[in-house]
Enzyme design. Structure first.
Site, PDB file in Angstrom:
ATOM      1  N   ARG A 180      -0.817   3.654   1.735  1.00 60.26           N
ATOM      2  CA  ARG A 180      -0.927   4.068   0.333  1.00 60.26           C
ATOM      3  C   ARG A 180      -1.666   2.976  -0.452  1.00 60.26           C
ATOM      4  NH1 ARG A 180       3.924   6.109  -3.663  1.00 60.26           N
ATOM      5  NH2 ARG A 180       4.957   4.193  -2.985  1.00 60.26           N
TER       6      ARG A 180
ATOM      7  N   ASP B 180      11.480   0.422  -7.041  1.00 64.39           N
ATOM      8  CA  ASP B 180      10.080   0.014  -6.980  1.00 64.39           C
ATOM      9  C   ASP B 180       9.465   0.236  -8.352  1.00 64.39           C
ATOM     10  OD1 ASP B 180       9.593   2.735  -7.179  1.00 64.39           O
ATOM     11  OD2 ASP B 180       8.771   2.948  -5.159  1.00 64.39           O
TER      12      ASP B 180
END
Length: 528
Positions: free
Chosen positions: A157, A441
């Site tokens: 990613r 996150d």
């Protein structure tokens, strides 16, 4: 191209002249298109908030109505029943690849604080893992190495379109972070992966519509041509984690159809996007406490049902959302209760037709696998299960008012506590942080600070009858900082970055103007 970052481990191997020239070429060819995308986002957001409304695009109705499918998935992306996510540091790379999951999402985005050491070191770790030479010894002397004959497929990613890389300058300007992450990985590893029977696979984050997907498809085509790799070798899974992208799932798959392999229900960023998009559209768009917004809320059910139906109609896999719980041996009762919730969440996903799901910790792989094994059996996925019963309207996707829950003082305090702790860790170079038994996150921290910003602007009333104001929030921030100081002690607190984290959090949660991403001001203060 000019390297302005410090000397870091892996620099000689990763930052080769040819690799940097490839990244610079991507930036020069596509950087202006990226800039236009960012400008279009600002304009469109203002239009949506002003109207308080979104709908499916009338000018792409023919794409939604037509009968077409994405390219068949490569062998190692057919069975994705368990995917583990995490940053690309050396220890996490080994643990993820040893976890027993089918796929590892190697995350340069929300789970990585982009220090120069993390950006370059992560690339080195990926190449070492592909070559099966990666090892790590902790400060305590514990050794980590790959143990399995069959490793998970690696899906990288890269950073979202909004982030730049200040340590690499192209013609004097910071390189687009997405091109740095994608370009270095693709240049160094595409042929290695093909030789190993896999391929260069990517997760695309935070896309806000099909035109942004079109840009990625253009980048993929050019990159493959430039390195003489067959078109279609790259495969991409798109995270549907913005409210605007939820209205363009068909169109996004269509733009990427020669490279697409699926869509993912990026639930945390999706909630962040709803708050961000409608932050100033009135009290009717205020969500309750973040921890009370579950996937069974009507708007979330509509979002996930539409995702599964769209994917399966187009021959793509539908990936479920994150199980963020972190097992804690010291709290067995808490762990048992949380594992039960994780199991129920994965059972709902598998029952709804998802082909696999995400976990954030190796300790959750077995639970997720057991649930999907029970539904899939020997089949790699359930793409053949067409959800023709799904009829989702724009009103269904925007049914925020029906979300159960309340805005509470406990929720406000939790948002502040999580936000401060996460930003402090991020400023020290850690992008995935265990806080209160959850893996936090950047996406979850974005929800926390965005809720605070919206609650202040709308004068939201808490369960205590107190109105959320700037002064109230500042007072609670001061209480949290005092508690952290007492918990850590003066010496450890002084060595931390909590005072800087408070400045960042107050800027992004209490500022007069809303900051699109908390990582933008935080990046200026990131500790290299």
């Amino acid at each position: 191209m000019t390297i302005v970052g410090p000397a870091v481990v892996g620099g000689a191997e990763v930052l080769t002249p040819d690799a940097l020239a490839f990244v610079a070429d991507l930036h020069r060819r596509f950087g202006a298109d990226r800039d236009r995308i960012l400008a279009d986002r600002v304009r469109r957001r203002a239009e949506i908030a002003g109207a308080g409304r979104l709908d499916f695009l009338p000018d792409t109705a023919d794409v939604r109505a037509a009968d077409w499918r994405v390219a068949p998935a490569p062998a190692d992306l057919c069975d994705r029943r368990v995917e583990i996510t995490g940053p690309t540091d050396r220890k996490m790379t080994i643990n993820a690849l040893n976890s027993g999951a089918q796929v590892w999402l190697a995350d340069f985005e929300d789970a990585t604080a982009p220090t120069w050491a993390n950006v370059v070191g992560g690339q080195l770790n990926l190449t070492d893992a592909i070559e099966r030479r990666i090892e790590f010894t902790s400060a305590e002397g514990k050794q980590y190495r790959l143990t399995g004959d069959q490793l998970p497929a690696i899906v990288v990613r890269p950073r979202g379109w909004h982030l730049d890389e200040r340590h690499l300058l192209v013609d004097g300007a910071p390189a687009v972070g997405a091109f740095v992450d994608f370009g270095l990985y693709f240049f160094h590893n595409a042929r290695r992966l093909i030789a190993a029977g896999s391929g260069p696979y990517f997760y695309l984050p935070k896309l806000e519509g099909h035109r942004e997907a079109r840009l990625w498809n253009d980048v993929f085509r050019y990159a493959q041509q430039a390195l003489d790799i067959p078109t279609g070798t790259i495969r991409a899974t798109v995270l549907i984690e913005t409210i605007t992208a939820a209205f363009e799932m068909d169109e996004i798959l269509y733009e990427l159809r020669e490279h697409a392999s699926g869509l993912n229900a990026g639930r945390w960023d999706y909630l962040f996007s709803i708050i961000k998009t409608f932050r100033d559209a009135g009290s009717g768009f205020v969500l309750p406490d973040r921890n009370s917004v579950t996937m069974t809320a009507p708007m979330m059910r509509s979002y996930t049902d539409l995702l599964v139906a769209t994917c399966h109609r187009r021959g793509a896999v539908a990936m479920g959302g994150m199980a963020a719980f972190i097992p804690n041996r010291r709290e067995p009762e808490t762990t048992r209760a949380a594992l039960a919730k994780v199991r129920a969440d994965k059972e709902r996903e598998a029952g709804d037709g998802f082909d696999g799901s995400w976990v954030a910790h190796p300790g959750l792989v077995a639970v997720c696998r057991e649930v999907f094994d029970a539904v899939l059996g020997d089949r790699p996925n359930q793409v053949g299960r067409q959800r023709e019963d799904v009829k989702v309207t724009a009103d269904d996707l925007l049914d925020i008012a029906s979300t159960p829950g309340a805005v509470t003082e406990t929720g406000l305090r939790n948002n502040i506590a999580v936000g401060l702790r996460y930003v402090e860790a991020w400023l020290r170079g850690t992008g995935a942080v265990a806080i209160f038994n959850l893996m936090e996150d950047a996406a979850t921290a974005e929800i926390s600070r965005s809720q605070v910003w919206q609650w202040v602007r709308t004068g939201t009333v808490l369960d205590t009858d107190a109105v959320v104001t700037v002064d109230l929030v500042r007072g609670l921030i001061a209480e949290e900082i005092a508690a952290l100081r007492a918990e850590l002690g003066e010496q450890r607190f002084a060595a931390s970055r909590y005072e800087v984290a408070r400045e960042v959090f107050e800027e992004v949660a209490l500022g007069t103007s809303y900051v699109d991403f908390l990582t933008l001001p935080a990046y200026r203060l990131l500790d290299d």
